[in-house]
Scaffold this active site. Structure first.
Site, PDB file in Angstrom:
ATOM      1  N   ASN A   1      -5.757  -0.138  16.696  1.00 41.37           N
ATOM      2  CA  ASN A   1      -4.751   0.810  15.954  1.00 41.37           C
ATOM      3  C   ASN A   1      -3.155   0.254  16.098  1.00 41.37           C
ATOM      4  O   ASN A   1      -2.528   0.561  15.506  1.00 41.37           O
ATOM      5  CB  ASN A   1      -5.042   2.210  16.869  1.00 41.37           C
ATOM      6  CG  ASN A   1      -3.828   3.153  16.282  1.00 41.37           C
ATOM      7  OD1 ASN A   1      -4.170   3.768  15.070  1.00 41.37           O
ATOM      8  ND2 ASN A   1      -3.091   3.681  17.291  1.00 41.37           N
TER       9      ASN A   1
ATOM     10  N   SER B   1      -3.445   1.311   6.047  1.00 37.29           N
ATOM     11  CA  SER B   1      -2.577   2.608   5.730  1.00 37.29           C
ATOM     12  C   SER B   1      -2.581   2.607   4.359  1.00 37.29           C
ATOM     13  O   SER B   1      -2.956   1.976   3.499  1.00 37.29           O
ATOM     14  CB  SER B   1      -1.110   1.908   5.984  1.00 37.29           C
ATOM     15  OG  SER B   1      -0.163   2.588   5.003  1.00 37.29           O
TER      16      SER B   1
ATOM     17  N   TYR C   1       4.911  -5.206   5.967  1.00 38.22           N
ATOM     18  CA  TYR C   1       3.916  -3.997   6.217  1.00 38.22           C
ATOM     19  C   TYR C   1       2.847  -3.710   5.423  1.00 38.22           C
ATOM     20  O   TYR C   1       1.537  -3.798   5.703  1.00 38.22           O
ATOM     21  CB  TYR C   1       4.885  -2.820   6.443  1.00 38.22           C
ATOM     22  CG  TYR C   1       3.935  -1.700   7.013  1.00 38.22           C
ATOM     23  CD1 TYR C   1       4.084  -1.565   8.461  1.00 38.22           C
ATOM     24  CD2 TYR C   1       3.352  -0.641   6.171  1.00 38.22           C
ATOM     25  CE1 TYR C   1       3.054  -0.422   8.932  1.00 38.22           C
ATOM     26  CE2 TYR C   1       2.640   0.345   6.751  1.00 38.22           C
ATOM     27  CZ  TYR C   1       2.467   0.510   7.861  1.00 38.22           C
ATOM     28  OH  TYR C   1       1.875   1.597   8.558  1.00 38.22           O
TER      29      TYR C   1
ATOM     30  N   THR D   1       4.399  10.717  13.488  1.00 38.32           N
ATOM     31  CA  THR D   1       4.417   9.631  14.750  1.00 38.32           C
ATOM     32  C   THR D   1       5.764   9.094  14.708  1.00 38.32           C
ATOM     33  O   THR D   1       6.611   8.972  13.945  1.00 38.32           O
ATOM     34  CB  THR D   1       3.350   8.651  14.625  1.00 38.32           C
ATOM     35  OG1 THR D   1       3.866   7.498  13.951  1.00 38.32           O
ATOM     36  CG2 THR D   1       2.138   9.157  14.353  1.00 38.32           C
TER      37      THR D   1
HETATM   38  N1  LIG Z   1       2.544   6.749  11.350  1.00 35.59           N
HETATM   39  C1  LIG Z   1       2.339   6.627   9.916  1.00 35.59           C
HETATM   40  O1  LIG Z   1       2.789   7.244   9.052  1.00 35.59           O
HETATM   41  C2  LIG Z   1       1.107   5.903   9.754  1.00 35.59           C
HETATM   42  C3  LIG Z   1       0.583   4.741  10.584  1.00 35.59           C
HETATM   43  N2  LIG Z   1      -0.489   3.966  10.072  1.00 35.59           N
HETATM   44  C4  LIG Z   1      -0.597   3.253  11.446  1.00 35.59           C
HETATM   45  O2  LIG Z   1      -1.292   3.650  12.386  1.00 35.59           O
HETATM   46  C5  LIG Z   1      -1.278   2.824  13.280  1.00 35.59           C
HETATM   47  C6  LIG Z   1      -0.575   3.671  14.603  1.00 35.59           C
HETATM   48  O3  LIG Z   1       0.657   3.972  14.292  1.00 35.59           O
HETATM   49  P1  LIG Z   1       1.543   5.039  14.693  1.00 35.59           P
HETATM   50  O4  LIG Z   1       0.867   5.736  15.872  1.00 35.59           O
HETATM   51  O5  LIG Z   1       2.166   5.718  13.360  1.00 35.59           O
HETATM   52  O6  LIG Z   1       2.732   4.327  15.516  1.00 35.59           O
HETATM   53  P2  LIG Z   1       3.384   4.542  17.017  1.00 35.59           P
HETATM   54  O7  LIG Z   1       4.636   3.853  16.964  1.00 35.59           O
HETATM   55  O8  LIG Z   1       3.583   5.936  17.199  1.00 35.59           O
HETATM   56  O9  LIG Z   1       2.403   3.903  17.787  1.00 35.59           O
HETATM   57  C7  LIG Z   1       1.909   2.520  17.721  1.00 35.59           C
HETATM   58  C8  LIG Z   1       1.665   2.187  19.222  1.00 35.59           C
HETATM   59  O10 LIG Z   1       1.279   0.671  19.166  1.00 35.59           O
HETATM   60  C9  LIG Z   1       1.973   0.226  20.367  1.00 35.59           C
HETATM   61  N3  LIG Z   1       2.337  -1.134  20.109  1.00 35.59           N
HETATM   62  C10 LIG Z   1       3.021  -1.617  19.350  1.00 35.59           C
HETATM   63  N4  LIG Z   1       3.168  -2.919  19.371  1.00 35.59           N
HETATM   64  C11 LIG Z   1       2.104  -3.339  20.284  1.00 35.59           C
HETATM   65  C12 LIG Z   1       1.921  -4.682  20.780  1.00 35.59           C
HETATM   66  N5  LIG Z   1       2.308  -5.895  20.577  1.00 35.59           N
HETATM   67  N6  LIG Z   1       0.868  -4.543  21.845  1.00 35.59           N
HETATM   68  C13 LIG Z   1       0.300  -3.333  22.298  1.00 35.59           C
HETATM   69  N7  LIG Z   1       0.789  -2.183  21.790  1.00 35.59           N
HETATM   70  C14 LIG Z   1       1.780  -2.285  20.733  1.00 35.59           C
HETATM   71  C15 LIG Z   1       3.156   0.926  20.611  1.00 35.59           C
HETATM   72  O11 LIG Z   1       3.537   0.939  21.904  1.00 35.59           O
HETATM   73  C16 LIG Z   1       2.732   2.308  20.031  1.00 35.59           C
HETATM   74  O12 LIG Z   1       2.368   3.289  21.596  1.00 35.59           O
HETATM   75  C17 LIG Z   1      -0.443   1.670  12.837  1.00 35.59           C
HETATM   76  O13 LIG Z   1      -1.211   0.489  12.654  1.00 35.59           O
HETATM   77  C18 LIG Z   1       0.330   2.228  11.827  1.00 35.59           C
HETATM   78  O14 LIG Z   1       0.699   0.905  11.077  1.00 35.59           O
HETATM   79  C19 LIG Z   1      -0.987   4.046   9.104  1.00 35.59           C
HETATM   80  C20 LIG Z   1      -0.569   4.877   7.963  1.00 35.59           C
HETATM   81  C21 LIG Z   1       0.728   5.784   8.396  1.00 35.59           C
HETATM   82  C1  LIG Z   2       9.605   2.019   4.498  1.00 27.02           C
HETATM   83  C2  LIG Z   2       8.860   1.408   5.504  1.00 27.02           C
HETATM   84  C3  LIG Z   2       8.135   2.135   6.563  1.00 27.02           C
HETATM   85  C4  LIG Z   2       6.883   1.642   6.993  1.00 27.02           C
HETATM   86  C5  LIG Z   2       6.531   2.057   8.179  1.00 27.02           C
HETATM   87  C6  LIG Z   2       6.477   3.566   8.400  1.00 27.02           C
HETATM   88  C7  LIG Z   2       5.622   4.362   8.002  1.00 27.02           C
HETATM   89  C8  LIG Z   2       4.195   4.058   7.730  1.00 27.02           C
HETATM   90  C9  LIG Z   2       3.767   4.703   6.747  1.00 27.02           C
HETATM   91  C10 LIG Z   2       2.499   4.363   6.219  1.00 27.02           C
HETATM   92  O1  LIG Z   2       1.746   3.425   6.711  1.00 27.02           O
HETATM   93  C11 LIG Z   2       2.008   5.179   5.052  1.00 27.02           C
HETATM   94  C12 LIG Z   2       2.569   4.622   4.003  1.00 27.02           C
HETATM   95  C13 LIG Z   2       2.354   5.057   2.714  1.00 27.02           C
HETATM   96  C14 LIG Z   2       1.582   5.960   2.262  1.00 27.02           C
HETATM   97  C15 LIG Z   2       2.165   7.332   2.288  1.00 27.02           C
HETATM   98  C16 LIG Z   2       1.684   8.444   1.267  1.00 27.02           C
HETATM   99  C17 LIG Z   2       0.718   8.104   0.191  1.00 27.02           C
HETATM  100  C18 LIG Z   2       0.121   9.352  -0.243  1.00 27.02           C
HETATM  101  C19 LIG Z   2      -0.608   9.146  -1.447  1.00 27.02           C
HETATM  102  C20 LIG Z   2      -1.190  10.430  -1.990  1.00 27.02           C
HETATM  103  O2  LIG Z   2      -1.144  11.436  -1.420  1.00 27.02           O
HETATM  104  O3  LIG Z   2      -1.757  10.208  -2.908  1.00 27.02           O
END
Ligand SMILES: NC(=O)C1=CN([C@@H]2O[C@H](COP(=O)(O)OP(=O)(O)OC[C@H]3O[C@@H](n4cnc5c(N)ncnc54)[C@H](O)[C@@H]3O)[C@@H](O)[C@H]2O)C=CC1
Ligand SMILES: CCCCC/C=C\C=C\C(=O)C/C=C\C/C=C\CCCC(=O)O
Length: 259
Positions: free
Chosen positions: A89, A136, A149, A186
């Protein structure tokens, strides 16, 4: 899946916002692996409160450090005796230091998957299990503000589907699926405001906010629900689960290959 046996899990990238509160498993044993000590300790405290002490361990580890990641898996197995569920994750948004983004979001997911297989696959004489790799909805959109990304999240889908095929063909006893959330509430979302994260793409931050308003922002509880479905449905392997505000939890379908 390992769920009937109640775990143990390893959860790489703890998330600061309490995703674990939304998991509902009969007996939880989990190793939370994160770079950030504060986040990891908070997460463990939540788990202690929810499930009782001794069921969880926090392991501080940078997933991009290969030896440290290997140790984290070994410590988890030493603590709980086996491993059933692995969630890759951890993810970052950094278009400025884009090579780091590839290391965390893609290379570490690949390493985490290979380590998971060493501890769970029948190929290594183990009992089987389940892996979820977090991608994502960015992998399905045109996103001028997040090219690297987006590339990493495409990569996670391609890698996971190919590995799921290998797992099925060679009878690893391990199911490997991918989860693609839209925006989730988040700390990651706040990085779009920062030049340190976005580099020259920070100029798109207002477009990005408009996108969030248009598509909405999911609560982590729905991501937990999606994960539980991927873990507990034995028919799912190589599945690409999407989660959006408009359609909720659903699956991407691919055209069959034609010659
Ligand atoms: N928040 C969003 O809108 C979305 C997030 N995601 C994905 O979900 C996953 C979780 O993201 P979130 O919870 O939103 O982000 P977040 O930033 O809240 O949590 C990510 C966690 O990963 C940890 N982390 C980062 N780099 C690390 C490393 N090198 N080693 C160990 N831990 C590390 C951070 O300390 C943090 O606790 C990610 O893969 C993100 O790309 C996917 C779609 C949408
Ligand atoms: C500007 C770059 C920021 C990247 C990191 C921050 C957030 C990450 C977000 C995601 O991973 C999600 C990205 C895109 C999807 C968002 C909405 C799509 C909804 C589509 C639908 O409802 O049909």
């Amino acid at each position: 899946s390992g769920l009937q046996r109640g775990g143990p899990w390893i959860f790489l990238g703890a998330q600061g916002q309490g995703l674990f509160q939304d998991f509902c498993v009969p007996v939880l044993q989990v190793a939370v692996v994160d770079l950030n000590k504060t986040v990891g300790e908070q997460c463990q405290a939540q788990l202690d409160a929810e499930f009782g002490e001794g069921r969880s361990v926090f392991i501080q580890c940078d997933v991009t450090h290969g030896d440290a990641l290997r140790d984290a898996f070994q410590r988890t197995v030493d603590q709980f005796g086996r491993l059933d569920i692995v969630i890759n994750n951890a993810g970052i948004n950094n278009e400025k230091n884009w090579e780091k983004t590839i290391q965390v979001n893609l290379t570490s997911v690949i390493k985490g998957t290979y380590l998971a297989l060493e501890h769970m696959s029948k190929e290594y004489g183990k009992q089987g299990g389940t892996i979820i790799n977090v991608s994502s909805m960015a992998a399905f959109l045109h996103s001028p503000h997040q090219p690297v990304y987006t590339a990493t999240k495409h990569g996670v889908i391609g890698f996971t589907r190919a590995m799921a095929d290998a797992a099925a063909q060679d009878d690893y006893g391990v199911r490997i699926n991918v989860l693609c959330p839209a925006f989730v509430d988040t700390p990651l979302l706040h990085t779009v405001e920062e030049e340190d994260n976005m580099g020259k793409f920070v100029k798109f931050k207002d477009d990005f906010k408009q996108s969030m308003n248009k598509f909405g922002v999911l609560q982590p509880s729905l991501i937990a629900e999606g994960m539980m479905r991927l873990i507990s449905d034995p028919s799912l392997n190589g599945a690409v689960m999407k989660i959006t505000c408009a359609k909720g939890i659903h699956f991407h379908t691919y055209e069959p290959m034609s010659a």
